[in-house]
Design an enzyme around this catalytic site. Structure first.
Site, PDB file in Angstrom:
ATOM      1  N   LYS A  42      -2.313  -4.010  -5.144  1.00  0.00           N
ATOM      2  CA  LYS A  42      -1.604  -4.321  -3.885  1.00  0.00           C
ATOM      3  C   LYS A  42      -2.584  -4.382  -2.705  1.00  0.00           C
ATOM      4  O   LYS A  42      -2.568  -5.327  -1.936  1.00  0.00           O
ATOM      5  CB  LYS A  42      -0.503  -3.279  -3.623  1.00  0.00           C
ATOM      6  CG  LYS A  42       0.549  -3.226  -4.745  1.00  0.00           C
ATOM      7  CD  LYS A  42       1.661  -2.252  -4.451  1.00  0.00           C
ATOM      8  CE  LYS A  42       1.219  -0.802  -4.340  1.00  0.00           C
ATOM      9  NZ  LYS A  42       0.663  -0.228  -5.593  1.00  0.00           N
ATOM     10  N   ARG A  69       9.405   3.105  -1.371  1.00  0.00           N
ATOM     11  CA  ARG A  69       9.050   3.602  -2.692  1.00  0.00           C
ATOM     12  C   ARG A  69      10.244   4.282  -3.360  1.00  0.00           C
ATOM     13  O   ARG A  69      10.117   4.759  -4.490  1.00  0.00           O
ATOM     14  CB  ARG A  69       7.924   4.619  -2.550  1.00  0.00           C
ATOM     15  CG  ARG A  69       6.600   4.183  -3.180  1.00  0.00           C
ATOM     16  CD  ARG A  69       5.625   5.271  -2.863  1.00  0.00           C
ATOM     17  NE  ARG A  69       4.419   5.294  -3.604  1.00  0.00           N
ATOM     18  CZ  ARG A  69       3.251   4.852  -3.138  1.00  0.00           C
ATOM     19  NH1 ARG A  69       3.163   4.236  -1.985  1.00  0.00           N
ATOM     20  NH2 ARG A  69       2.151   5.039  -3.850  1.00  0.00           N
ATOM     21  N   ARG A 109     -11.609   3.047  -9.664  1.00  0.00           N
ATOM     22  CA  ARG A 109     -11.490   2.593  -8.272  1.00  0.00           C
ATOM     23  C   ARG A 109     -12.424   3.381  -7.347  1.00  0.00           C
ATOM     24  O   ARG A 109     -12.541   4.603  -7.463  1.00  0.00           O
ATOM     25  CB  ARG A 109     -10.044   2.762  -7.787  1.00  0.00           C
ATOM     26  CG  ARG A 109      -9.905   2.514  -6.287  1.00  0.00           C
ATOM     27  CD  ARG A 109      -8.510   2.182  -5.865  1.00  0.00           C
ATOM     28  NE  ARG A 109      -7.590   3.309  -5.977  1.00  0.00           N
ATOM     29  CZ  ARG A 109      -6.288   3.221  -5.689  1.00  0.00           C
ATOM     30  NH1 ARG A 109      -5.764   2.068  -5.319  1.00  0.00           N
ATOM     31  NH2 ARG A 109      -5.514   4.280  -5.822  1.00  0.00           N
ATOM     32  N   ARG A 139     -10.943   8.436  -4.585  1.00  0.00           N
ATOM     33  CA  ARG A 139      -9.804   9.140  -3.983  1.00  0.00           C
ATOM     34  C   ARG A 139      -9.465  10.383  -4.792  1.00  0.00           C
ATOM     35  O   ARG A 139      -9.516  10.361  -6.021  1.00  0.00           O
ATOM     36  CB  ARG A 139      -8.585   8.204  -3.941  1.00  0.00           C
ATOM     37  CG  ARG A 139      -8.510   7.379  -2.685  1.00  0.00           C
ATOM     38  CD  ARG A 139      -7.461   6.317  -2.753  1.00  0.00           C
ATOM     39  NE  ARG A 139      -6.133   6.798  -3.160  1.00  0.00           N
ATOM     40  CZ  ARG A 139      -5.035   6.032  -3.107  1.00  0.00           C
ATOM     41  NH1 ARG A 139      -5.115   4.788  -2.670  1.00  0.00           N
ATOM     42  NH2 ARG A 139      -3.874   6.515  -3.495  1.00  0.00           N
ATOM     43  N   ARG A 165       1.452  10.115 -11.081  1.00  0.00           N
ATOM     44  CA  ARG A 165       1.843   9.034 -10.169  1.00  0.00           C
ATOM     45  C   ARG A 165       2.554   7.924 -10.921  1.00  0.00           C
ATOM     46  O   ARG A 165       3.496   7.320 -10.408  1.00  0.00           O
ATOM     47  CB  ARG A 165       0.602   8.501  -9.444  1.00  0.00           C
ATOM     48  CG  ARG A 165       0.074   9.500  -8.426  1.00  0.00           C
ATOM     49  CD  ARG A 165      -1.348   9.210  -8.017  1.00  0.00           C
ATOM     50  NE  ARG A 165      -1.456   7.977  -7.267  1.00  0.00           N
ATOM     51  CZ  ARG A 165      -2.580   7.266  -7.170  1.00  0.00           C
ATOM     52  NH1 ARG A 165      -3.666   7.652  -7.808  1.00  0.00           N
ATOM     53  NH2 ARG A 165      -2.603   6.194  -6.446  1.00  0.00           N
TER      54      ARG A 165
HETATM   55  P1  ADP Z   1      -3.062  -0.560  -5.348  1.00  0.00           P
HETATM   56  O1  ADP Z   1      -3.252  -0.856  -3.884  1.00  0.00           O
HETATM   57  O2  ADP Z   1      -1.906  -1.306  -5.939  1.00  0.00           O
HETATM   58  O3  ADP Z   1      -3.017   0.903  -5.654  1.00  0.00           O
HETATM   59  P2  ADP Z   1      -5.807  -1.536  -5.569  1.00  0.00           P
HETATM   60  O4  ADP Z   1      -5.791  -2.843  -4.853  1.00  0.00           O
HETATM   61  O5  ADP Z   1      -6.459  -0.381  -4.891  1.00  0.00           O
HETATM   62  O6  ADP Z   1      -4.331  -1.136  -6.100  1.00  0.00           O
HETATM   63  O7  ADP Z   1      -6.550  -1.801  -6.973  1.00  0.00           O
HETATM   64  C1  ADP Z   1      -6.751  -0.739  -7.923  1.00  0.00           C
HETATM   65  C2  ADP Z   1      -8.116  -0.947  -8.628  1.00  0.00           C
HETATM   66  O8  ADP Z   1      -8.040  -2.093  -9.481  1.00  0.00           O
HETATM   67  C3  ADP Z   1      -9.274  -1.211  -7.663  1.00  0.00           C
HETATM   68  O9  ADP Z   1     -10.406  -0.541  -8.174  1.00  0.00           O
HETATM   69  C4  ADP Z   1      -9.448  -2.728  -7.685  1.00  0.00           C
HETATM   70  O10 ADP Z   1     -10.802  -3.107  -7.452  1.00  0.00           O
HETATM   71  C5  ADP Z   1      -9.008  -3.092  -9.106  1.00  0.00           C
HETATM   72  N1  ADP Z   1      -8.302  -4.375  -9.198  1.00  0.00           N
HETATM   73  C6  ADP Z   1      -7.401  -4.890  -8.300  1.00  0.00           C
HETATM   74  N2  ADP Z   1      -6.901  -6.070  -8.736  1.00  0.00           N
HETATM   75  C7  ADP Z   1      -7.478  -6.295  -9.948  1.00  0.00           C
HETATM   76  C8  ADP Z   1      -7.362  -7.345 -10.930  1.00  0.00           C
HETATM   77  N3  ADP Z   1      -6.549  -8.400 -10.739  1.00  0.00           N
HETATM   78  N4  ADP Z   1      -8.096  -7.227 -12.069  1.00  0.00           N
HETATM   79  C9  ADP Z   1      -8.922  -6.155 -12.257  1.00  0.00           C
HETATM   80  N5  ADP Z   1      -9.073  -5.143 -11.380  1.00  0.00           N
HETATM   81  C10 ADP Z   1      -8.381  -5.202 -10.245  1.00  0.00           C
HETATM   82  P1  AMP Z   2      -0.891   4.899  -2.140  1.00  0.00           P
HETATM   83  O1  AMP Z   2      -2.116   4.777  -1.281  1.00  0.00           O
HETATM   84  O2  AMP Z   2       0.126   3.836  -1.844  1.00  0.00           O
HETATM   85  O3  AMP Z   2      -1.247   4.981  -3.608  1.00  0.00           O
HETATM   86  O4  AMP Z   2      -0.198   6.270  -1.726  1.00  0.00           O
HETATM   87  C1  AMP Z   2      -0.870   7.522  -1.902  1.00  0.00           C
HETATM   88  C2  AMP Z   2       0.133   8.667  -1.820  1.00  0.00           C
HETATM   89  O5  AMP Z   2       0.760   8.688  -0.522  1.00  0.00           O
HETATM   90  C3  AMP Z   2       1.296   8.603  -2.809  1.00  0.00           C
HETATM   91  O6  AMP Z   2       0.937   9.114  -4.079  1.00  0.00           O
HETATM   92  C4  AMP Z   2       2.335   9.477  -2.082  1.00  0.00           C
HETATM   93  O7  AMP Z   2       2.024  10.852  -2.205  1.00  0.00           O
HETATM   94  C5  AMP Z   2       2.122   9.100  -0.626  1.00  0.00           C
HETATM   95  N1  AMP Z   2       2.991   7.963  -0.225  1.00  0.00           N
HETATM   96  C6  AMP Z   2       2.581   6.701   0.133  1.00  0.00           C
HETATM   97  N2  AMP Z   2       3.637   5.941   0.464  1.00  0.00           N
HETATM   98  C7  AMP Z   2       4.749   6.707   0.296  1.00  0.00           C
HETATM   99  C8  AMP Z   2       6.139   6.486   0.453  1.00  0.00           C
HETATM  100  N3  AMP Z   2       6.627   5.291   0.859  1.00  0.00           N
HETATM  101  N4  AMP Z   2       6.990   7.507   0.190  1.00  0.00           N
HETATM  102  C9  AMP Z   2       6.521   8.701  -0.194  1.00  0.00           C
HETATM  103  N5  AMP Z   2       5.234   8.979  -0.376  1.00  0.00           N
HETATM  104  C10 AMP Z   2       4.330   8.001  -0.137  1.00  0.00           C
END
Ligand code: ADP
Ligand code: AMP
Length: 224
Positions: A16, A91, A130, A163, A174
């Site tokens: 995302k 969420r 990541r 992270r 998660r």
């Molecule tokens: P989210 O925001 O949904 O938690 P991220 O954008 O942070 O996900 O992506 C999670 C991990 O996967 C990151 O390390 C990113 O570089 C990698 N990633 C994102 N999109 C792809 C893809 N299409 N193919 C492979 N790896 C990806």
């Molecule tokens: P994310 O960066 O989206 O993976 O979010 C990291 C963490 O923030 C999640 O695991 C939750 O603990 C908290 N969080 C983010 N968005 C929400 C939401 N809309 N509702 C509740 N908790 C959230």
């Protein structure tokens, strides 16, 4: 021009944030990522951060009553009046209902909910590799999208970190929270007729092409 009010939906690690960076640039939208807002609050030690930290560290959701007001307020800010890209909110079904009620009251509606679909195994691979720059927010993957220089952000040379919640035990938690609390939103938004599904296992550039084409089509339909 019609507003683009968009939500990115999908499990943690679906890509995302990766896609958001491209979409916000394509369509000049403010990017509202709940996770980033909460992590900044934790880093600054604000009241919100103090309330959220324990839940985040455990991979649990911050309670609805803590997060809903923060995001609805953020949507009232001037940069979000002509459109927005939400990531990580809603969420839960109560969060979706609160957002829907707020938009209705403002006479606005959602353009689309973009679901990025990825299997659990792929989520684990992605989150364990990541790396992020705490300064720029740019996301990398040690294998799938490495920075030019190991451990350093391409944008400004800041240090990349893992992270706290990208540890194996927390990732599993998660994922189960996603399936239990967030996945029901797929049905919720399908019923509302706004869900658009994308295969998130394709390479980032391909996922982006599909999303961009879909948004362009929605815009065109809106103008006809
Ligand atoms: P989210 O925001 O949904 O938690 P991220 O954008 O942070 O996900 O992506 C999670 C991990 O996967 C990151 O390390 C990113 O570089 C990698 N990633 C994102 N999109 C792809 C893809 N299409 N193919 C492979 N790896 C990806
Ligand atoms: P994310 O960066 O989206 O993976 O979010 C990291 C963490 O923030 C999640 O695991 C939750 O603990 C908290 N969080 C983010 N968005 C929400 C939401 N809309 N509702 C509740 N908790 C959230």
């Amino acid at each position: 021009m019609a507003e683009l009010n968009l939500i990115l939906l999908g499990p943690p690690g679906a890509g995302k944030g990766t896609q958001a960076e491209r979409i916000t640039e394509d369509f000049n939208l403010p990017y509202i990522a709940t996770g980033n807002i909460l992590r900044a609050a934790v880093a600054e030690g604000t009241e919100l951060g103090l309330k959220a930290k324990g839940y985040m560290d455990a991979g649990a959701l911050v309670p609805d009553e803590v997060i809903i007001g923060v995001i609805l307020d953020r949507l009232q800010e001037s940069d979000a009046q002509d459109g927005f890209l939400l990531d990580g909110f809603p969420r839960t079904v109560p969060q979706a209902e609160a957002l829907g009620a707020e938009l209705k009251e403002l006479g606005r509606e959602l353009t689309a909910v973009l679901l990025i679909d990825v299997s659990d195994d792929e989520v684990v691979r992605r989150l364990s590799g990541r790396r992020v720059s705490a300064k720029t927010g740019r996301v990398y993957h040690v294998e799938f999208d490495p920075p030019k220089r190991e451990g350093v952000c391409d944008v400004d040379g800041s240090r990349l970190i893992q992270r706290d919640d990208d540890k194996p035990e927390t990732i599993r938690n998660r994922l189960s929270v996603y399936h239990e609390s967030t996945e029901p939103l797929v049905g919720y938004y399908t019923e509302e007729g706004v869900l658009r599904r994308f295969d998130g296992e394709r390479p980032p550039a391909e996922v982006h092409d599909h999303i961009r084409a879909q948004i362009a089509t929605l815009r065109l339909e809106d103008r006809l």
